[in-house]
Design a protein around this motif. Sequence first.
Motif, short mmCIF file in Angstrom:
data_model
loop_
_atom_site.label_atom_id
_atom_site.label_comp_id
_atom_site.label_asym_id
_atom_site.label_seq_id
_atom_site.Cartn_x
_atom_site.Cartn_y
_atom_site.Cartn_z
N TYR A 1 -6.94 -11.73 1.62
CA TYR A 1 -7.30 -10.37 1.21
C TYR A 1 -6.87 -10.10 -0.23
CZ TYR A 1 -8.00 -9.36 6.19
OH TYR A 1 -8.42 -9.36 7.50
N GLU B 1 -11.38 -2.96 9.26
CA GLU B 1 -10.77 -3.38 10.53
C GLU B 1 -9.25 -3.40 10.44
OE1 GLU B 1 -13.10 -6.03 9.14
OE2 GLU B 1 -14.59 -4.59 9.80
N GLU B 2 -8.74 -3.46 9.23
CA GLU B 2 -7.29 -3.55 9.01
C GLU B 2 -6.63 -2.19 8.79
OE1 GLU B 2 -5.45 -6.03 9.46
OE2 GLU B 2 -6.68 -7.81 9.19
N SER C 1 -4.38 -1.85 -1.27
CA SER C 1 -4.68 -1.64 0.15
C SER C 1 -5.98 -0.87 0.36
CB SER C 1 -3.51 -0.93 0.86
OG SER C 1 -3.40 0.40 0.42
N SER D 1 -3.69 -1.50 11.05
CA SER D 1 -2.65 -2.53 11.15
C SER D 1 -2.13 -2.85 9.75
CB SER D 1 -3.18 -3.77 11.87
OG SER D 1 -4.35 -4.26 11.25
N LEU D 2 -2.68 -3.81 9.10
CA LEU D 2 -2.16 -4.25 7.81
C LEU D 2 -2.10 -3.12 6.78
CD1 LEU D 2 -1.17 -6.45 5.89
CD2 LEU D 2 -3.55 -7.06 5.47
N THR D 3 -3.18 -2.41 6.60
CA THR D 3 -3.22 -1.35 5.59
C THR D 3 -2.15 -0.30 5.85
OG1 THR D 3 -5.60 -1.69 5.30
CG2 THR D 3 -4.69 0.39 4.49
N ALA E 1 -1.40 -10.65 4.00
CA ALA E 1 -2.58 -10.38 3.17
C ALA E 1 -3.02 -11.63 2.41
CB ALA E 1 -2.28 -9.24 2.19
N CYS F 1 -4.58 -14.16 4.90
CA CYS F 1 -5.93 -13.76 5.30
C CYS F 1 -6.91 -13.76 4.13
CB CYS F 1 -5.89 -12.37 5.93
SG CYS F 1 -5.02 -12.30 7.50
N TRP G 1 4.16 -8.38 4.95
CA TRP G 1 2.76 -7.93 4.97
C TRP G 1 1.98 -8.51 3.79
CZ3 TRP G 1 1.15 -6.90 9.38
CH2 TRP G 1 1.89 -6.18 10.30
N LEU H 1 -8.74 -3.33 1.33
CA LEU H 1 -8.66 -4.17 2.53
C LEU H 1 -9.79 -3.80 3.50
CD1 LEU H 1 -4.80 -4.14 3.11
CD2 LEU H 1 -6.18 -5.94 2.06
#
Length: 103
Positions: free
Chosen positions: A72, A13-14, A7, A17-19, A67, A70, A63, A10
């Motif tokens: 990632y 911008e994440e 993470s 949210s995602l992170t 990832a 996307c 999640w 990543l």
Amino acid sequence: MEIFEISKGLLKEEIYSLTSQIRRSSRSVCSSIGESYKKRKYPNHFVSKLSDAAMENTETQVWLDVALGCKYISNEKYQSLDDQCEEVSKLLTFMMNNPAKFS
């Protein structure tokens, strides 16, 4: 810890949210298991906290799906982490189905 390490890479911008979400859910698996173990003398509470851990494990898998979608993380990294989540799920299910073995 492996999820925490990936993470770090990543996109910025994440971060909120995602992170943040994948870190929280993966850490919650561990903390819920720890909490359940402390309550192992009370089977219903033990199983309830393990259920929380299973839910967080599933969220972590979602999640990971995001990832991967996307791009990632690589397919190989995804498969490795997803396999580990599946193993955790099996262990949690065994524990929930057999609480007396842990009291």
